[in-house]
Design a protein around this motif. Structure first.
Motif, mmCIF file in Angstrom:
data_model
loop_
_atom_site.group_PDB
_atom_site.id
_atom_site.type_symbol
_atom_site.label_atom_id
_atom_site.label_comp_id
_atom_site.label_asym_id
_atom_site.label_seq_id
_atom_site.Cartn_x
_atom_site.Cartn_y
_atom_site.Cartn_z
ATOM 1 N N UNK A 1 19.216 9.856 -2.231
ATOM 2 C CA UNK A 1 18.227 8.944 -1.657
ATOM 3 C C UNK A 1 18.187 9.007 -0.143
ATOM 4 N N UNK A 2 19.350 9.067 0.479
ATOM 5 C CA UNK A 2 19.390 9.155 1.940
ATOM 6 C C UNK A 2 18.807 10.479 2.431
ATOM 7 N N UNK A 3 19.048 11.544 1.685
ATOM 8 C CA UNK A 3 18.488 12.852 2.063
ATOM 9 C C UNK A 3 16.966 12.836 1.956
ATOM 10 N N UNK A 4 16.447 12.242 0.865
ATOM 11 C CA UNK A 4 14.986 12.145 0.706
ATOM 12 C C UNK A 4 14.377 11.297 1.814
ATOM 13 N N UNK A 5 15.050 10.217 2.183
ATOM 14 C CA UNK A 5 14.546 9.345 3.234
ATOM 15 C C UNK A 5 14.499 10.078 4.570
ATOM 16 N N UNK A 6 15.542 10.843 4.856
ATOM 17 C CA UNK A 6 15.588 11.582 6.122
ATOM 18 C C UNK A 6 14.480 12.629 6.168
ATOM 19 N N UNK B 1 0.823 -1.202 0.000
ATOM 20 C CA UNK B 1 0.000 0.000 0.000
ATOM 21 C C UNK B 1 0.863 1.260 0.000
ATOM 22 N N UNK B 2 1.954 1.247 0.758
ATOM 23 C CA UNK B 2 2.802 2.431 0.878
ATOM 24 C C UNK B 2 4.102 2.281 0.100
ATOM 25 N N UNK B 3 4.077 1.590 -1.027
ATOM 26 C CA UNK B 3 5.292 1.380 -1.802
ATOM 27 C C UNK B 3 5.745 2.700 -2.421
ATOM 28 N N UNK B 4 7.019 3.008 -2.272
ATOM 29 C CA UNK B 4 7.581 4.267 -2.748
ATOM 30 C C UNK B 4 8.321 4.013 -4.061
ATOM 31 N N UNK B 5 7.639 4.294 -5.161
ATOM 32 C CA UNK B 5 8.209 4.015 -6.473
ATOM 33 C C UNK B 5 9.438 4.852 -6.756
ATOM 34 N N UNK B 6 9.440 6.113 -6.332
ATOM 35 C CA UNK B 6 10.594 6.965 -6.623
ATOM 36 C C UNK B 6 11.854 6.470 -5.928
ATOM 37 N N UNK B 7 11.714 5.981 -4.707
ATOM 38 C CA UNK B 7 12.876 5.447 -3.987
ATOM 39 C C UNK B 7 13.340 4.124 -4.595
ATOM 40 N N UNK B 8 12.411 3.315 -5.072
ATOM 41 C CA UNK B 8 12.775 2.039 -5.692
ATOM 42 C C UNK B 8 13.519 2.279 -7.005
ATOM 43 N N UNK B 9 13.055 3.226 -7.788
ATOM 44 C CA UNK B 9 13.730 3.527 -9.051
ATOM 45 C C UNK B 9 15.111 4.120 -8.787
ATOM 46 N N UNK B 10 15.218 4.970 -7.789
ATOM 47 C CA UNK B 10 16.503 5.543 -7.431
ATOM 48 C C UNK B 10 17.476 4.456 -6.979
ATOM 49 N N UNK B 11 16.999 3.497 -6.212
ATOM 50 C CA UNK B 11 17.855 2.395 -5.764
ATOM 51 C C UNK B 11 18.318 1.545 -6.944
ATOM 52 N N UNK B 12 17.447 1.315 -7.902
ATOM 53 C CA UNK B 12 17.828 0.537 -9.087
ATOM 54 C C UNK B 12 18.882 1.289 -9.900
#
Length: 58
Positions: free
Chosen positions: A48-53, A2-13
């Motif tokens: 990615x770490x900045x967005x997560x924080x 339900x809370x899947x973060x597509x932008x973070x997943x694409x960034x990780x890939x």
């Protein structure tokens, strides 16, 4: 899911692809490209770490 973060997943890939491409560039002996991709991978990881924080604090 339900809370899947597509932008973070694409960034990780993209980060994983960048570090994988470093190995390919070294294998082809294109060291300037390997260095560029290496620093690009760390820069994207920092983004990615900045967005997560920011998401955790709000």
């Amino acid at each position: 899911m339900k809370n899947f973060q597509w932008d973070m997943a694409i960034l990780a890939i993209v980060v994983i692809f960048s570090f994988t491409s470093v190995g390919f560039a070294i294998g082809q002996q294109i060291f300037w490209l390997a260095a560029l991709l290496f620093f690009l991978g760390f820069a994207l990881m920092g983004v990615g770490l900045t967005k997560k924080r920011k998401r955790q604090s709000s």
